[in-house]
Design a protein around this motif. Structure first.
Motif, mmCIF file in Angstrom:
data_model
loop_
_atom_site.group_PDB
_atom_site.id
_atom_site.type_symbol
_atom_site.label_atom_id
_atom_site.label_comp_id
_atom_site.label_asym_id
_atom_site.label_seq_id
_atom_site.Cartn_x
_atom_site.Cartn_y
_atom_site.Cartn_z
ATOM 1 N N ARG A 29 29.808 47.963 36.530
ATOM 2 C CA ARG A 29 30.479 46.676 36.693
ATOM 3 C C ARG A 29 29.552 45.562 36.225
ATOM 4 O O ARG A 29 28.339 45.776 36.078
ATOM 5 C CB ARG A 29 30.838 46.460 38.158
ATOM 6 C CG ARG A 29 29.635 46.485 39.105
ATOM 7 C CD ARG A 29 30.079 46.567 40.547
ATOM 8 N NE ARG A 29 30.728 47.819 40.840
ATOM 9 C CZ ARG A 29 31.535 48.010 41.875
ATOM 10 N NH1 ARG A 29 31.793 47.028 42.714
ATOM 11 N NH2 ARG A 29 32.089 49.190 42.085
ATOM 12 N N ARG A 295 41.236 45.692 31.508
ATOM 13 C CA ARG A 295 41.417 44.240 31.658
ATOM 14 C C ARG A 295 40.125 43.521 31.326
ATOM 15 O O ARG A 295 39.053 43.901 31.785
ATOM 16 C CB ARG A 295 41.836 43.914 33.093
ATOM 17 C CG ARG A 295 42.110 42.426 33.331
ATOM 18 C CD ARG A 295 42.596 42.186 34.757
ATOM 19 N NE ARG A 295 41.540 42.413 35.735
ATOM 20 C CZ ARG A 295 40.643 41.500 36.108
ATOM 21 N NH1 ARG A 295 40.648 40.295 35.550
ATOM 22 N NH2 ARG A 295 39.729 41.772 37.030
ATOM 23 N N GLN A 297 37.266 40.929 31.520
ATOM 24 C CA GLN A 297 36.588 39.980 32.398
ATOM 25 C C GLN A 297 35.630 39.155 31.544
ATOM 26 O O GLN A 297 34.997 39.671 30.622
ATOM 27 C CB GLN A 297 35.793 40.701 33.490
ATOM 28 C CG GLN A 297 36.666 41.528 34.433
ATOM 29 C CD GLN A 297 35.828 42.158 35.530
ATOM 30 O OE1 GLN A 297 35.195 41.468 36.315
ATOM 31 N NE2 GLN A 297 35.826 43.482 35.595
ATOM 32 N N GLN A 298 35.510 37.872 31.873
ATOM 33 C CA GLN A 298 34.657 36.968 31.116
ATOM 34 C C GLN A 298 33.824 36.154 32.098
ATOM 35 O O GLN A 298 34.355 35.404 32.912
ATOM 36 C CB GLN A 298 35.512 36.040 30.244
ATOM 37 C CG GLN A 298 34.725 35.049 29.418
ATOM 38 C CD GLN A 298 35.629 34.239 28.490
ATOM 39 O OE1 GLN A 298 36.670 34.704 28.033
ATOM 40 N NE2 GLN A 298 35.228 33.010 28.229
ATOM 41 N N ILE A 299 32.501 36.323 32.032
ATOM 42 C CA ILE A 299 31.589 35.675 32.971
ATOM 43 C C ILE A 299 30.499 34.989 32.162
ATOM 44 O O ILE A 299 29.918 35.594 31.255
ATOM 45 C CB ILE A 299 30.958 36.696 33.935
ATOM 46 C CG1 ILE A 299 32.033 37.519 34.646
ATOM 47 C CG2 ILE A 299 30.064 36.005 34.960
ATOM 48 C CD1 ILE A 299 31.516 38.788 35.290
ATOM 49 N N TYR A 315 30.008 42.228 40.461
ATOM 50 C CA TYR A 315 31.411 41.811 40.346
ATOM 51 C C TYR A 315 32.326 43.025 40.467
ATOM 52 O O TYR A 315 31.907 44.164 40.232
ATOM 53 C CB TYR A 315 31.642 41.115 39.014
ATOM 54 C CG TYR A 315 30.933 39.789 38.870
ATOM 55 C CD1 TYR A 315 31.593 38.590 39.095
ATOM 56 C CD2 TYR A 315 29.591 39.742 38.509
ATOM 57 C CE1 TYR A 315 30.936 37.371 38.967
ATOM 58 C CE2 TYR A 315 28.923 38.538 38.380
ATOM 59 C CZ TYR A 315 29.596 37.348 38.611
ATOM 60 O OH TYR A 315 28.951 36.153 38.497
ATOM 61 N N ASP A 318 37.234 45.916 38.236
ATOM 62 C CA ASP A 318 38.618 45.900 37.733
ATOM 63 C C ASP A 318 39.014 44.502 37.275
ATOM 64 O O ASP A 318 40.183 44.230 37.102
ATOM 65 C CB ASP A 318 39.587 46.412 38.785
ATOM 66 C CG ASP A 318 39.489 45.609 40.091
ATOM 67 O OD1 ASP A 318 38.660 44.690 40.160
ATOM 68 O OD2 ASP A 318 40.252 45.933 41.013
#
Length: 318
Positions: A29, A295, A297-299, A315, A318
């Protein structure tokens, strides 16, 4: 397991991308590690980060630690581990006076304690990689590492014997065994380019191959994935925007993923792609697509995040 590349977009933005292929079922993750994060190596020694890190990782099953598979620090340098079985040479025991690390500790050391690639290279002679297991892991994992920065510089570190050194990666692509030099020779042989080093002739042949629509090497073998990604990277016209570049890189990574087979879930030798990750080094943004949900994710590792967050954070996957 694993295919990686670095890339400079038409806009000048610098990117790192990879597939994370591994047999473990432990969830991988996005993970944030703060400045002044005190962590324990697998040798029982304690170290502390000077710089915040954001990347792909997992938690140890039996002690408080995060294993990072890749990441970027707040200074915009990246590091990623890839498998190198049959080629590594680790020390049996720690050496007094050296910075002793296990292979799984290496990314934390690179990204947590260095502001530039030049600093990493200067410190490498003082590092000894010790062949010890990390926590409850069953094996000592054989790794080599791909590093990059905002200038586009791309380096590979391969612990194949003697003091650690970094070598430039002119192809800006890396997969698993064999070593980089052999990958480059195989690429030229596939393209019919004389010699064993990456040259302008290699780039021209890659462009001609892509323009002709020639089928690219496919399958799980690392040499074929290296050639596939090198041809995509050097033979494809650049996308016009950073958003289009991210989409293009995810598409290329999708071409070399290893499929998950639920019937082989409990088999120790079942390698499959856990996630695809892309880092925009200029914006310090991590894009993460896990296998389980597909899916995005953008961090983003913001200055405020680096300055004011004082605890590690994993994080959701999912």
């Amino acid at each position: 397991m694993c295919t990686s590349l670095t890339y400079t977009a038409a806009t000048g933005h610098h990117f790192f991308g990879r597939t994370m292929d591994f047999p473990t079922t432990t969830p991988w993750r996005p993970v944030f590690l703060p400045r002044n994060y005190h962590w324990q190596t697998a040798l029982g020694t304690s170290r502390a980060t000077r710089y915040a890190i954001l990347g792909g990782g997992r938690t140890a099953a039996d002690f408080s630690a995060y294993l990072m598979a890749d990441g970027v620090n707040e200074n915009g340098i990246t590091c990623a581990e890839l498998y190198l079985p049959g080629a590594v040479d680790y020390a049996d025991d720690p050496i007094p006076g050296q910075t002793n690390l296990t292979p799984q500790d290496f990314i934390n050391w690179v990204l947590g304690e260095h502001a530039t690639l030049a600093e990493v290279v200067a410190d490498l002679p003082q590092v000894t990689l010790v062949g010890r297991k990390w926590g409850a892991d069953k094996y000592v994992y054989p790794f080599h590492w791909l590093l990059s920065d905002r200038s586009g510089q791309t380096l590979v570190i391969e612990p194949t014997g003697g003091p650690l050194t970094a070598q430039p990666d002119p192809a800006r692509v890396l997969t698993n065994t064999p070593v980089l030099a052999t990958h480059l020779a195989n690429l030229n042989a596939f393209l019919g380019v004389p010699g064993t080093t990456f040259t302008p002739a290699t780039i021209q042949a890659a462009k001609a191959t892509i323009a002709a629509g020639t089928p690219l090497p496919a399958g799980p073998v690392p040499t074929r994935r290296f050639i596939h990604m090198a041809l995509r990277r050097w033979g494809t016209p650049p996308a016009p925007t950073t958003t289009a570049t991210t989409t293009q890189l995810f598409h290329w990574l999708g071409e070399v993923i290893l499929p998950y087979d639920v019937t082989r879930r409990d088999q120790g030798n079942h390698n499959y792609t856990h996630y695809r990750g892309i880092i925009d080094l200029d914006r310090l943004t991590y894009f993460f697509i896990p296998r389980t949900t597909n899916r995005l994710q953008q961090i983003t590792l913001t200055p405020e995040m680096a300055s004011h967050r004082h605890f590690p954070h994993a994080y959701p996957a999912d």
